[in-house]
Design a protein around this motif. Structure first.
Motif, PDB file in Angstrom:
ATOM      1  N   ILE A  65       1.116  -1.629   0.059  1.00  0.00           N
ATOM      2  CA  ILE A  65      -0.576  -0.348   0.281  1.00  0.00           C
ATOM      3  C   ILE A  65       0.794   1.019  -0.191  1.00  0.00           C
ATOM      4  O   ILE A  65       1.077   2.354  -0.245  1.00  0.00           O
ATOM      5  N   ILE A  66       2.278   0.988   1.188  1.00  0.00           N
ATOM      6  CA  ILE A  66       2.868   2.969   1.028  1.00  0.00           C
ATOM      7  C   ILE A  66       2.928   2.314  -0.523  1.00  0.00           C
ATOM      8  O   ILE A  66       3.569   3.556  -1.049  1.00  0.00           O
ATOM      9  N   GLY A  67       3.887   2.251  -1.497  1.00  0.00           N
ATOM     10  CA  GLY A  67       4.152   1.819  -2.666  1.00  0.00           C
ATOM     11  C   GLY A  67       3.154   2.000  -3.806  1.00  0.00           C
ATOM     12  O   GLY A  67       3.446   3.191  -4.694  1.00  0.00           O
ATOM     13  N   GLN A  68       1.696   2.123  -3.753  1.00  0.00           N
ATOM     14  CA  GLN A  68       0.699   2.645  -4.381  1.00  0.00           C
ATOM     15  C   GLN A  68       1.159   4.151  -3.833  1.00  0.00           C
ATOM     16  O   GLN A  68       0.610   5.084  -5.234  1.00  0.00           O
ATOM     17  N   ILE A  69       0.700   4.215  -2.229  1.00  0.00           N
ATOM     18  CA  ILE A  69       0.546   5.787  -2.241  1.00  0.00           C
ATOM     19  C   ILE A  69       1.415   6.726  -2.400  1.00  0.00           C
ATOM     20  O   ILE A  69       1.302   7.842  -3.184  1.00  0.00           O
ATOM     21  N   GLU A  70       2.769   5.883  -2.974  1.00  0.00           N
ATOM     22  CA  GLU A  70       3.628   6.866  -3.632  1.00  0.00           C
ATOM     23  C   GLU A  70       3.637   6.861  -4.939  1.00  0.00           C
ATOM     24  O   GLU A  70       4.274   8.088  -5.583  1.00  0.00           O
ATOM     25  N   LYS A  71       3.242   6.126  -5.247  1.00  0.00           N
ATOM     26  CA  LYS A  71       2.620   6.065  -7.348  1.00  0.00           C
ATOM     27  C   LYS A  71       1.823   7.394  -7.193  1.00  0.00           C
ATOM     28  O   LYS A  71       2.115   8.400  -8.477  1.00  0.00           O
ATOM     29  N   GLN A  72       1.526   7.928  -6.202  1.00  0.00           N
ATOM     30  CA  GLN A  72       0.782   9.418  -6.207  1.00  0.00           C
ATOM     31  C   GLN A  72       1.196  10.400  -6.612  1.00  0.00           C
ATOM     32  O   GLN A  72       2.147  10.619  -5.977  1.00  0.00           O
ATOM     33  N   VAL A  73       0.974  11.551  -7.613  1.00  0.00           N
ATOM     34  CA  VAL A  73       1.931  12.764  -8.241  1.00  0.00           C
ATOM     35  C   VAL A  73       2.190  12.834  -7.417  1.00  0.00           C
ATOM     36  O   VAL A  73       3.378  13.340  -6.636  1.00  0.00           O
ATOM     37  N   GLU A  74       1.728  13.886  -6.649  1.00  0.00           N
ATOM     38  CA  GLU A  74       1.507  14.531  -5.315  1.00  0.00           C
ATOM     39  C   GLU A  74       2.276  14.138  -4.113  1.00  0.00           C
ATOM     40  O   GLU A  74       2.187  15.332  -3.391  1.00  0.00           O
ATOM     41  N   VAL A  75       2.201  13.289  -3.665  1.00  0.00           N
ATOM     42  CA  VAL A  75       3.050  12.357  -2.332  1.00  0.00           C
ATOM     43  C   VAL A  75       4.132  12.829  -2.727  1.00  0.00           C
ATOM     44  O   VAL A  75       5.140  12.616  -3.739  1.00  0.00           O
ATOM     45  N   ILE A  76       4.774  13.094  -1.305  1.00  0.00           N
ATOM     46  CA  ILE A  76       6.013  13.251  -1.347  1.00  0.00           C
ATOM     47  C   ILE A  76       6.922  12.089  -1.109  1.00  0.00           C
ATOM     48  O   ILE A  76       8.216  11.714  -1.380  1.00  0.00           O
TER      49      ILE A  76
END
Length: 176
Positions: A65-76
Motif C-alpha cells: 500500500i505504501i508503494g501504491q501511495i507513493e506512486k501518486q504524483v502529489e505524494v512526497i
C-alpha cells in the motif's frame, strides 16, 4: 505460516491537492482494507500536508500500500510505523445535559478521574473534551452513556514518530 495483523500508523506527506484524499482512500478500498481513522493537517514543513491513517493489516500488505501511495504524483513520501514506534493521541467531545453536572455527583467524579476538561457550560448543556488513547476515550464514553450523551464526536489519531522523520531533511535539501 501466515503473517500477523498489526495496527500501523501511516504518515503521508503531500502537496495540498484536490482529489488526493479520494485517490489514497481508493488504494485501501481496492484491497478491501478498512481505514480505522484518518486525519489530515498541515505538517512541520511549510506548504506540505500530512495524512495520518490508522489501519490493521500485515506488514506485507502495508508495504504494498505504501508503494501504491507513493506512486501518486502529489505524494512526497509515505511511511508506516507500529504503535511502539509512535507517540499518539485522539481527542473527543461530549455534549451532555447541564442538569446532570449539578445533580449527579458521579459525573463530576468521572470527569475528574478521566482528566476530561469542561469546555463550556450553559443552561441546556455542557461540553467535555478528552484527549488520550482510544481505550481511555471508550471507557469515558461507556461511563457517560449511562447518563445520556446528547452528542459525541472523536477525532482520528494524531501521531509523531519516536525516531526522526527523514522527510524534513529531504525537503530542506530539495528547497535549497
Amino acid at each position: 505460516m501466515s503473517e500477523s495483523i498489526n495496527t500501523y500508523t501511516v504518515s503521508v506527506y503531500t502537496e495540498n491537492n484536490i482529489g488526493l484524499l479520494n485517490r489514497i482512500s481508493a488504494i485501501f478500498q481496492r484491497r478491501h482494507m478498512n481505514i480505522e481513522s484518518l486525519n489530515t493537517s498541515v505538517s512541520e514543513i511549510e506548504g506540505v500536508s500530512r495524512f495520518t491513517i490508522v489501519v490493521e493489516m500485515t506488514e506485507e500488505q502495508i508495504k504494498k500500500i505504501i508503494g501504491q501511495i507513493e506512486k501518486q504524483v502529489e505524494v512526497i513520501k509515505a511511511y508506516y510505523h507500529t504503535d511502539e514506534e509512535t507517540v499518539y493521541q485522539e481527542s473527543c467531545m461530549f455534549k451532555i445535559k447541564s442538569d446532570l453536572l449539578f445533580e449527579e455527583r458521579e459525573i463530576q467524579n468521572i470527569i475528574k478521574e478521566s482528566n476530561a476538561r469542561i469546555v463550556t457550560v450553559n443552561k441546556e448543556f455542557f461540553v467535555l473534551e478528552k484527549s488520550g488513547r482510544r481505550n481511555e476515550i471508550e471507557l469515558l464514553h461507556r461511563e457517560l452513556s449511562v447518563f445520556g450523551i446528547m452528542q459525541f464526536t472523536r477525532s482520528g489519531r494524531i501521531a509523531v514518530t519516536k525516531e526522526p522523520m527523514e522527510v524534513t531533511q529531504m525537503l530542506e535539501a530539495f528547497n535549497h
